[in-house]
Design a protein around this motif. Structure first.
Motif, mmCIF file in Angstrom:
data_model
loop_
_atom_site.group_PDB
_atom_site.id
_atom_site.type_symbol
_atom_site.label_atom_id
_atom_site.label_comp_id
_atom_site.label_asym_id
_atom_site.label_seq_id
_atom_site.Cartn_x
_atom_site.Cartn_y
_atom_site.Cartn_z
ATOM 1 N N CYS A 5 0.838 -1.203 0.000
ATOM 2 C CA CYS A 5 0.000 0.000 0.000
ATOM 3 C C CYS A 5 0.872 1.252 0.000
ATOM 4 C CB CYS A 5 -0.920 0.006 1.216
ATOM 5 S SG CYS A 5 -2.076 -1.389 1.248
ATOM 6 N N ARG A 6 0.327 2.331 -0.596
ATOM 7 C CA ARG A 6 1.074 3.570 -0.714
ATOM 8 C C ARG A 6 0.165 4.767 -0.449
ATOM 9 N NH1 ARG A 6 4.268 0.296 -0.355
ATOM 10 N NH2 ARG A 6 5.998 -0.292 -1.738
ATOM 11 N N SER A 7 0.755 5.817 0.097
ATOM 12 C CA SER A 7 0.062 7.092 0.260
ATOM 13 C C SER A 7 1.099 8.188 0.403
ATOM 14 C CB SER A 7 -0.846 7.087 1.494
ATOM 15 O OG SER A 7 -1.424 8.370 1.684
ATOM 16 N N ASN A 8 0.834 9.331 -0.226
ATOM 17 C CA ASN A 8 1.718 10.479 -0.051
ATOM 18 C C ASN A 8 1.479 11.174 1.283
ATOM 19 O OD1 ASN A 8 3.010 10.189 -2.537
ATOM 20 N ND2 ASN A 8 1.432 11.380 -3.613
ATOM 21 N N SER A 9 0.356 10.844 1.930
ATOM 22 C CA SER A 9 0.030 11.483 3.203
ATOM 23 C C SER A 9 -0.781 10.515 4.058
ATOM 24 C CB SER A 9 -0.755 12.785 2.961
ATOM 25 O OG SER A 9 -1.130 13.376 4.184
ATOM 26 N N TRP A 10 -0.091 9.664 4.800
ATOM 27 C CA TRP A 10 -0.795 8.727 5.673
ATOM 28 C C TRP A 10 -1.609 9.461 6.739
ATOM 29 C CZ3 TRP A 10 -1.599 4.045 4.189
ATOM 30 C CH2 TRP A 10 -0.667 3.349 3.416
ATOM 31 N N GLU A 11 -1.262 10.721 7.001
ATOM 32 C CA GLU A 11 -2.023 11.508 7.979
ATOM 33 C C GLU A 11 -3.456 11.768 7.525
ATOM 34 O OE1 GLU A 11 0.844 12.409 6.654
ATOM 35 O OE2 GLU A 11 2.295 12.215 8.300
ATOM 36 N N SER A 12 -3.718 11.587 6.228
ATOM 37 C CA SER A 12 -5.059 11.826 5.686
ATOM 38 C C SER A 12 -5.878 10.550 5.563
ATOM 39 C CB SER A 12 -4.944 12.497 4.307
ATOM 40 O OG SER A 12 -4.311 13.752 4.410
ATOM 41 N N VAL A 13 -5.349 9.441 6.075
ATOM 42 C CA VAL A 13 -6.073 8.169 6.069
ATOM 43 C C VAL A 13 -6.522 7.881 7.497
ATOM 44 C CG1 VAL A 13 -5.968 5.703 5.571
ATOM 45 C CG2 VAL A 13 -4.726 7.325 4.116
ATOM 46 N N PHE A 14 -7.825 7.706 7.676
ATOM 47 C CA PHE A 14 -8.396 7.479 9.001
ATOM 48 C C PHE A 14 -9.128 6.140 9.009
ATOM 49 C CE2 PHE A 14 -8.165 12.000 8.166
ATOM 50 C CZ PHE A 14 -7.496 12.476 9.287
ATOM 51 N N VAL A 15 -9.104 5.472 10.143
ATOM 52 C CA VAL A 15 -9.676 4.129 10.230
ATOM 53 C C VAL A 15 -10.579 4.019 11.451
ATOM 54 C CG1 VAL A 15 -7.723 3.083 9.036
ATOM 55 C CG2 VAL A 15 -7.698 3.249 11.543
ATOM 56 N N LYS A 16 -11.369 2.954 11.460
ATOM 57 C CA LYS A 16 -12.291 2.682 12.564
ATOM 58 C C LYS A 16 -11.916 1.345 13.199
ATOM 59 C CE LYS A 16 -16.676 3.487 11.797
ATOM 60 N NZ LYS A 16 -18.074 3.302 11.317
ATOM 61 N N ASP A 17 -11.958 1.287 14.496
ATOM 62 C CA ASP A 17 -11.670 0.033 15.205
ATOM 63 C C ASP A 17 -12.877 -0.901 15.176
ATOM 64 O OD1 ASP A 17 -9.014 0.522 15.994
ATOM 65 O OD2 ASP A 17 -9.715 1.866 17.591
ATOM 66 N N PRO A 18 -12.663 -2.225 15.151
ATOM 67 C CA PRO A 18 -11.357 -2.905 15.125
ATOM 68 C C PRO A 18 -10.782 -2.940 13.704
ATOM 69 C CG PRO A 18 -13.126 -4.519 15.175
ATOM 70 C CD PRO A 18 -13.787 -3.179 15.251
ATOM 71 N N PHE A 19 -9.656 -2.264 13.501
ATOM 72 C CA PHE A 19 -9.045 -2.163 12.177
ATOM 73 C C PHE A 19 -8.125 -3.347 11.932
ATOM 74 C CE2 PHE A 19 -5.507 -0.537 9.478
ATOM 75 C CZ PHE A 19 -6.246 -0.382 8.311
ATOM 76 N N ASN A 20 -8.273 -3.972 10.756
ATOM 77 C CA ASN A 20 -7.471 -5.139 10.398
ATOM 78 C C ASN A 20 -6.681 -4.807 9.137
ATOM 79 O OD1 ASN A 20 -6.353 -7.597 9.809
ATOM 80 N ND2 ASN A 20 -8.279 -8.746 9.811
ATOM 81 N N ALA A 21 -5.419 -4.415 9.310
ATOM 82 C CA ALA A 21 -4.586 -4.001 8.179
ATOM 83 C C ALA A 21 -4.334 -5.135 7.197
ATOM 84 C CB ALA A 21 -3.253 -3.450 8.692
ATOM 85 N N GLU A 22 -4.469 -6.382 7.642
ATOM 86 C CA GLU A 22 -4.222 -7.514 6.748
ATOM 87 C C GLU A 22 -5.260 -7.604 5.631
ATOM 88 O OE1 GLU A 22 -4.089 -10.968 9.165
ATOM 89 O OE2 GLU A 22 -2.203 -10.412 10.168
ATOM 90 N N ARG A 23 -6.405 -6.952 5.800
ATOM 91 C CA ARG A 23 -7.451 -6.986 4.778
ATOM 92 C C ARG A 23 -7.250 -5.929 3.689
ATOM 93 N NH1 ARG A 23 -12.207 -9.931 5.966
ATOM 94 N NH2 ARG A 23 -11.663 -11.518 7.510
ATOM 95 N N ILE A 24 -6.153 -5.191 3.744
ATOM 96 C CA ILE A 24 -5.886 -4.142 2.756
ATOM 97 C C ILE A 24 -4.544 -4.437 2.101
ATOM 98 C CG2 ILE A 24 -5.594 -1.667 2.373
ATOM 99 C CD1 ILE A 24 -7.284 -1.181 4.837
ATOM 100 N N GLN A 25 -4.565 -4.676 0.788
ATOM 101 C CA GLN A 25 -3.355 -5.075 0.078
ATOM 102 C C GLN A 25 -3.261 -4.365 -1.269
ATOM 103 O OE1 GLN A 25 -3.650 -9.330 -0.307
ATOM 104 N NE2 GLN A 25 -3.814 -9.680 1.902
ATOM 105 N N ASN A 26 -2.061 -3.861 -1.560
ATOM 106 C CA ASN A 26 -1.771 -3.241 -2.854
ATOM 107 C C ASN A 26 -2.776 -2.136 -3.189
ATOM 108 O OD1 ASN A 26 -0.278 -2.909 -5.223
ATOM 109 N ND2 ASN A 26 -1.617 -4.284 -6.386
ATOM 110 N N VAL A 27 -2.937 -1.203 -2.271
ATOM 111 C CA VAL A 27 -3.888 -0.099 -2.431
ATOM 112 C C VAL A 27 -3.134 1.221 -2.347
ATOM 113 C CG1 VAL A 27 -5.954 1.030 -1.526
ATOM 114 C CG2 VAL A 27 -5.735 -1.467 -1.403
ATOM 115 N N THR A 28 -3.453 2.137 -3.263
ATOM 116 C CA THR A 28 -2.924 3.494 -3.211
ATOM 117 C C THR A 28 -4.005 4.414 -2.663
ATOM 118 O OG1 THR A 28 -1.453 3.111 -5.095
ATOM 119 C CG2 THR A 28 -1.976 5.403 -4.559
#
Length: 351
Positions: A21-44
């Protein structure tokens, strides 16, 4: 952050980057708990993105399991609700609010570009192909209202009041963000631009949808299928458009079916109409207007409870003056095969 969203932790960012995964500004990505990062792959990610939690499994109608999450996509400026499945987006998804349980897979571009009214306010040149009886379509258009706008031009004050009401509604729904309602299924689509999609809609293998509203509901979902092209439209609950139909500047009411390469422009279809194989241009199709055959043209007329025979045709041209004429077939009429009617004409009921 408000509404239950929070910023990513350093560990979550590293986990996402390790998954491609890629982002020029991870500060602009917000998530909700319970967050599972393993479910996100190869995303810009770009713009401001809000992600719900992904902890379940969706299923294709054939039973194939699909893990909730996002894989192989570019997400720009979107809010994605809980347990959404987004996979294999070759272009991007931009400026959309995506409801809970939505499935989007194998699509090209889904975007909202600038402020749009999603088909509301589109002026449809019904009955008279050259204009003068235009009906501005909106989400709550009824056949009664459209009839008054079309035929009561001798009551300009009434027309002005109705059109002002529609214009106010159109302005109220304008937005620079689209919506995809909860439970919708979108697969194999080329381009979806400036389209608002209601609850439970099924949209698969369409070529293009642009500037429209899909007013679907869980109780009576809309289906839009293979190779369809629709521009400047509103389609209501329970209706189906598929099999390479081409639609431009049309209102499609509840329970209608347009299919088998049907072509329609500048037309209004109200409840339970059916159009197959043929063509419609500038028609006011009241309830139960049905045309089922090739080489059938309905043009510049008012119809209801009508069955068009194969090869039925009307002409609204008057020599060099152009398509200035119109006609009325009152309810319950049936045209024979290869019939020809020269407008202007009025045909009585049950003829």
């Amino acid at each position: 952050m408000a509404d239950g969203y929070r910023s990513l932790s350093i560990g979550e960012i590293r986990g996402l980057e390790a998954a491609g995964c890629r982002s020029n500004s991870w500060e602009s990505v917000f998530v909700k708990d319970p967050f599972n990062a393993e479910r996100i792959q190869n995303v810009t990610f770009s713009g401001i993105v809000r992600l719900g939690f992904f902890n379940g499994t969706a299923r294709e109608r054939c039973g194939l399991p699909l893990l909730h999450g996002i894989r192989n996509a570019h997400i720009h400026n979107c809010t994605i609700s809980d347990n959404v499945t987004i996979t294999d987006i070759t272009g991007f998804i931009a400026n959309y609010d995506i409801g809970e349980g939505v499935v989007i897979r194998n699509c090209g571009h889904i975007s909202t570009e600038g402020r749009t009214s999603f088909g509301n306010g589109t002026r449809v040149a019904v009955l008279n192909e050259t204009g003068g009886r235009e009906v501005p379509i909106w989400d709550r258009l009824t056949s009664h209202m459209a009839y008054i706008i079309t035929l009561y031009r001798h009551r300009p004050v009434a027309i002005e009041v109705i059109e002002k009401f529609i214009a106010d509604y159109t302005e109220s729904v304008k937005s620079d963000r689209g919506e995809i309602g909860a439970g919708s299924y979108i697969a194999g689509c080329g381009t979806i631009k400036n389209v608002k999609i209601g609850y439970g809609a099924v949209i698969e293998d369409v070529s293009r949808l642009a500037e429209g509203s899909v007013n679907s509901s869980f109780k009576d979902p809309v289906y839009i299928g293979n190779d369809v092209i629709m521009d400047h439209f509103i389609i209501c609950s329970g209706s189906r458009v598929n099999d390479a139909a081409v639609i431009d500047k049309c209102f499609i009411g509840q329970g209608c079916t347009l299919s088998k390469q049907y072509s329609a422009e500048n037309s209004l279809f109200f409840s339970n109409c059916g159009g197959y194989h043929g063509e419609a241009c500038s028609i006011f199709a009241g309830p139960y207007t049905v045309t089922h055959h090739k080489s059938t043209l309905l043009i510049a007329g008012i119809f209801s409870f009508m069955n068009a025979g194969s090869g039925s045709n009307q002409s609204n041209h008057m020599y060099k003056l152009g398509p200035i004429h119109q006609g009325i077939m009152e309810r319950g009429s049936k045209t024979t095969s290869d019939s020809y009617v020269l407008w202007p004409s009025r045909i009585g009921p049950f003829t």
